[in-house]
Structures are given as structure tokens and as C-alpha cells.
Scaffold this motif. Structure first.
Motif, PDB file in Angstrom:
ATOM      1  N   THR A 158    -112.090 116.061  23.651  1.00 51.56           N
ATOM      2  CA  THR A 158    -111.760 115.278  22.457  1.00 51.56           C
ATOM      3  C   THR A 158    -112.232 115.920  21.150  1.00 51.56           C
ATOM      4  O   THR A 158    -111.853 115.464  20.070  1.00 51.56           O
ATOM      5  CB  THR A 158    -112.365 113.869  22.553  1.00 51.56           C
ATOM      6  N   THR A 204    -116.145 115.296  25.479  1.00 47.82           N
ATOM      7  CA  THR A 204    -115.134 114.812  26.418  1.00 47.82           C
ATOM      8  C   THR A 204    -115.295 113.315  26.609  1.00 47.82           C
ATOM      9  O   THR A 204    -116.382 112.764  26.397  1.00 47.82           O
ATOM     10  CB  THR A 204    -115.238 115.501  27.790  1.00 47.82           C
ATOM     11  N   GLU A 205    -114.219 112.670  27.016  1.00 49.74           N
ATOM     12  CA  GLU A 205    -114.240 111.260  27.370  1.00 49.74           C
ATOM     13  C   GLU A 205    -113.337 111.044  28.573  1.00 49.74           C
ATOM     14  O   GLU A 205    -112.476 111.884  28.881  1.00 49.74           O
ATOM     15  CB  GLU A 205    -113.748 110.405  26.190  1.00 49.74           C
ATOM     16  N   GLN A 229    -107.701 117.302  19.018  1.00 48.72           N
ATOM     17  CA  GLN A 229    -107.015 117.236  20.307  1.00 48.72           C
ATOM     18  C   GLN A 229    -105.511 117.428  20.109  1.00 48.72           C
ATOM     19  O   GLN A 229    -104.881 116.761  19.296  1.00 48.72           O
ATOM     20  CB  GLN A 229    -107.283 115.888  20.986  1.00 48.72           C
TER      21      GLN A 229
END
Length: 444
Positions: free
Chosen positions: A57, A71-72, A404
Motif C-alpha cells: 500500500t 502492506t495491508e 498503489q
């Protein structure tokens, strides 16, 4: 291709849950299956839903430098071969559990010879070479009739190897010459048809034995009418003895049939440079070839003085001619940083995998990205993450500023789930690919 019982079970868990959830037909087995799903959690046929998917992200900065990647976890849906939904994670949803694995674009091998390999058959090492390139042509003329007998089967096994490494697309050169005529092409087309649910390809009509040296002209003209994408070539001076004659024929054939061009160029003397400059001129004369023309290997670039490298890179960029480098190791160090500087398209591939030219191919283009990063000192978080594009055909999850850009709704559903925390780690560690999805079809 078992690495450990634990790795195998994890792969099969993802593969079989995804197959069940998508209601898809089982693709040819790369690994032994282990059941986990039941009919209760199967949605509409042709759809695939995944939860706990890790996506990049953004970047983490310290004092202006990228030191990490954010990150997610997300919930991803695909349908009819496209990504149809990207939403905040839904951990309780009835969906394939990606277990926090990182989702990256599926890999692309942009220079390989699927049509002539020993892979899947009896092991053979490279034989002693005599007579240079023309000696190898003579050797290949003797070997091809036997190799063609089961080349469809071997191509399928080689495709499975590429898939196991996360590759779902390849540009394959296919021999077109008087020995195999069009049979090598026809046999490979059968293999690709058999594997089309999990693998895609574009084909180069490749005159391995020279355009005029063995009179491949009539077969190339016939192949150009068939389902191929590029007209190929190889070392026009060293094999055919005439750069202009070979390149003029190749360019005209491509123009006549609206094909691209992809030329093998190993020559490292003045003839190599003359070939590059002549092709640049021909493409500039015929702008429809811009963005559709490539030089594979192009080792002459490694031999040029720095100023000349810059000049040629700028001309290649202006003509929109790409370079497909196998990232050679040894004395030839390709000027990839210079090519990137001038925004030349750079692609890579495994080239030979267990054939009479070379036996060291692993099938992994992620390994090629790793090798490039080592050769050019791309060791920071940012540089490693940028190196991933060599494996993915220039698709990156984050742009250079950390925004992103992949995946987006509507993108083709071609991706891998990989055991890494971010792109940089995936490149640095050549992380293990746990699952591959091609056009929404779960390969494993």
C-alpha cells in the motif's frame, strides 16, 4: 517438485480450496492434491474470492529514504478472468484463505525456447561444441528429427516448470527452418492449446539456422500467415553474411503481416553495432514497428564505451525498441542501469532450460531479477522493489513514489501468492511461490 511436506500441504491447501470455491475444473496437476473443501462453501461457478490477501500500500520513509514497505490485508474477487473487487479484508467471509501471503503480478518469461528442450525427457548434458555457430546449426540439424518426436510432451512439462515458479506467460521462439519446417511450431501450438487455461504465450518465428544460410525464407513466409506474433532473426552477419539483406527481409515480412520483430543478437564486434543501428533506422522509417520491436541478448551493448552506451540507449528509447536480456554473468555485464535511465523497455527470460545449448536454466524469472539486483547493487528497499518489474513484464504494485497502482479493478486476474512480506523481500530472497492464478484459473 516437493520441497518439504509442510510446503506441499500449504500449496495444496490454497490450490484445492481455490479450485473448489471457484467451481473450476482441475487444471493439469503440478503437485499432488489434498482435499480440504466441501460443497457448502462453493460460490457461483467462474468466480473466485480470497480473504487475507496481503497487498502493498505504500513505502515507509526515514529521513527521506525508503526503508520499508507498508502492506495491508484485503478481500479480492475475480470473475471471468478479471479482478472485479478489491475491498477491506473480510476475515469471516466464505472465501479462500490466502493466509496473509503477498499477492504480486504473475511472472512473465519473455525469452524462452519451449519448442526444443530435453526437459521432461532423459537427461542430456551439452555436447562439445565445434565450428562456432555454424557448427551448432549442423549439430541441431542432426538432433531435431528425434527431438520433434515428443516435443509437444516436453513443451508441456517445461510449461509446468515455469508455472511452478510463478510464470503464467511466455514469449517463445520457435524454430522455423528447412529441417523442422513448420512442425516445431505445430507441435508447440498443440502444447499451448492443452495448457491454455493456466498459461499464455506469444510466438516468434525463429530462423535458428539463418534466413538465407539454409533457405528458411519460404518457411518463414508460411509461418507469418499463421498464429505467430513476431518475426525473429539471429546474428545476420555471422550466419548470413549480410546485415542489410537479412534485416530488410525481416522488416518487410513483419510489415506485410502486421507482426512484431525480435532479433537474437550475440555479435559483440562492429557487426553487432551496425545491426543495432540499422534496425533503429528501419524502425524509424516504419513507425508502425515502434513498441513492437526487440533485440534479444544484444551483447554488443556490454562492449561499448560508456558514452556510446548512452547514445545507443537514447536512440533505442526514441525508436521504442526493447531489449530482452538473459542477464549474463561473467565478463559480459549488460548496461541495464543505462537502459533504465533512458526508459528503454527491458525484459528477461530463461532462454534455454536443459537443452543442447545450455542446461543451467531453473525456470525462475524471479531469480533473474535477483541476479540483476546483485550485479548492479540494487540492495535498498526501493531498488529491490523496482527490480521486481524484470520478473513481471514491467508491472509493479507501487509506483516510484509509493502510490498503489496494481491491482486495480478490471485488471486481468493473473497473480501469484508468494511467501514474502513485500516485493523487495521476494526479489532478495527469491521467495517461494505458493499459488498461481492465470486469467482467474487456479493453476496451483
Amino acid at each position: 517438485m516437493k520441497t518439504s511436506d509442510n510446503t506441499l500441504s500449504r500449496k495444496d491447501f490454497i490450490r484445492n480450496s481455490a479450485m473448489a470455491m471457484a467451481g473450476l475444473t482441475l487444471l493439469p496437476n503440478i503437485m499432488a492434491a489434498s482435499p480440504f473443501f466441501n460443497e457448502k462453501n462453493s460460490p457461483a461457478k467462474g468466480k473466485l474470492s480470497l480473504k487475507n490477501v496481503r497487498l502493498e500500500t505504500g513505502f515507509i520513509y526515514e529521513e527521506g529514504d525508503v526503508v520499508g514497505t507498508k502492506t495491508e490485508l484485503f478481500y479480492i474477487e475475480t470473475e471471468n478472468g478479471r479482478i472485479t473487487g478489491i475491498a477491506p479484508n473480510q476475515p469471516n467471509a466464505k472465501a479462500v484463505d490466502a493466509k496473509g501471503l503477498l499477492m504480486l503480478p504473475a511472472f512473465k518469461d519473455m525469452h524462452i525456447h519451449l519448442d526444443k528442450t530435453f526437459y521432461g525427457d532423459q537427461w542430456q548434458a551439452v555436447r562439445r561444441r565445434t565450428g562456432g555457430i555454424k557448427g551448432m546449426i549442423e549439430l541441431e540439424q542432426k538432433m531435431l528429427p528425434e527431438m520433434l518426436k515428443n516435443s509437444t510432451f516436453k513443451a508441456e512439462k517445461l510449461i509446468e516448470l515455469l508455472q511452478s515458479k510463478g510464470t503464467s506467460f511466455a514469449r517463445s521462439h520457435v524454430n522455423i527452418e528447412p529441417t523442422s519446417k513448420l512442425q516445431s511450431l505445430k507441435n508447440l501450438q498443440k502444447a499451448l492449446e492443452n495448457k491454455k487455461k493456466g498459461f499464455g504465450a506469444e510466438l516468434v518465428a525463429f530462423p535458428q539456422h539463418g534466413v538465407f544460410y539454409t533457405d528458411s525464407v519460404p518457411y518463414l513466409k508460411e509461418a507469418a500467415k499463421m498464429d505467430i506474433d513476431f518475426i525473429g532473426g539471429v546474428d545476420p552477419f555471422n550466419i548470413d553474411g549480410n546485415i542489410e539483406k537479412v534485416m530488410d527481409f525481416t522488416v518487410q515480412l513483419a510489415l506485410d503481416h502486421q507482426k512484431g520483430i525480435d532479433i537474437h543478437l550475440h555479435e559483440t564486434t562492429d557487426s553487432g553495432l551496425k545491426t543495432v543501428e540499422y534496425l533503429i533506422d528501419k524502425v524509424n522509417e516504419n513507425p508502425s514497428l515502434k513498441g513492437k520491436t526487440y533485440l534479444s541478448h544484444c551483447f554488443i551493448l556490454a562492449k561499448l564505451e560508456a558514452a556510446k552506451q548512452e547514445e545507443i540507449a537514447e536512440k533505442l528509447a526514441d525508436a521504442q525498441i526493447g531489449i530482452v536480456s538473459t542477464i549474463p554473468i561473467g565478463r559480459l555485464i549488460m548496461p541495464i542501469p543505462v537502459l533504465y535511465k533512458h526508459k528503454v523497455t527491458v525484459l528477461t527470460g530463461n532462454d534455454s532450460i536443459v537443452d543442447h545449448w545450455n542446461t543451467f536454466g531453473t525456470g525462475s524469472v524471479l531469480q533473474k531479477a535477483n541476479l540483476m539486483a546483485q550485479l548492479y547493487g540494487y540492495s535498498t528497499e526501493l531498488a529491490l522493489s523496482r527490480s521486481l518489474k524484470l520478473a513481471t513484464g514491467n508491472i509493479l504494485p507501487l509506483d516510484d513514489k509509493g502510490t498503489q497502482q496494481w491491482p486495480k479493478q478490471g485488471d486481468q486476474a493473473d497473480f501469484v501468492l508468494i511467501d514474502a512480506s513485500c516485493s523487495a523481500e521476494a526479489v532478495s530472497r527469491i521467495s517461494h511461490v505458493e499459488s498461481l492464478v492465470h486469467q482467474g484459473n487456479v493453476v496451483f
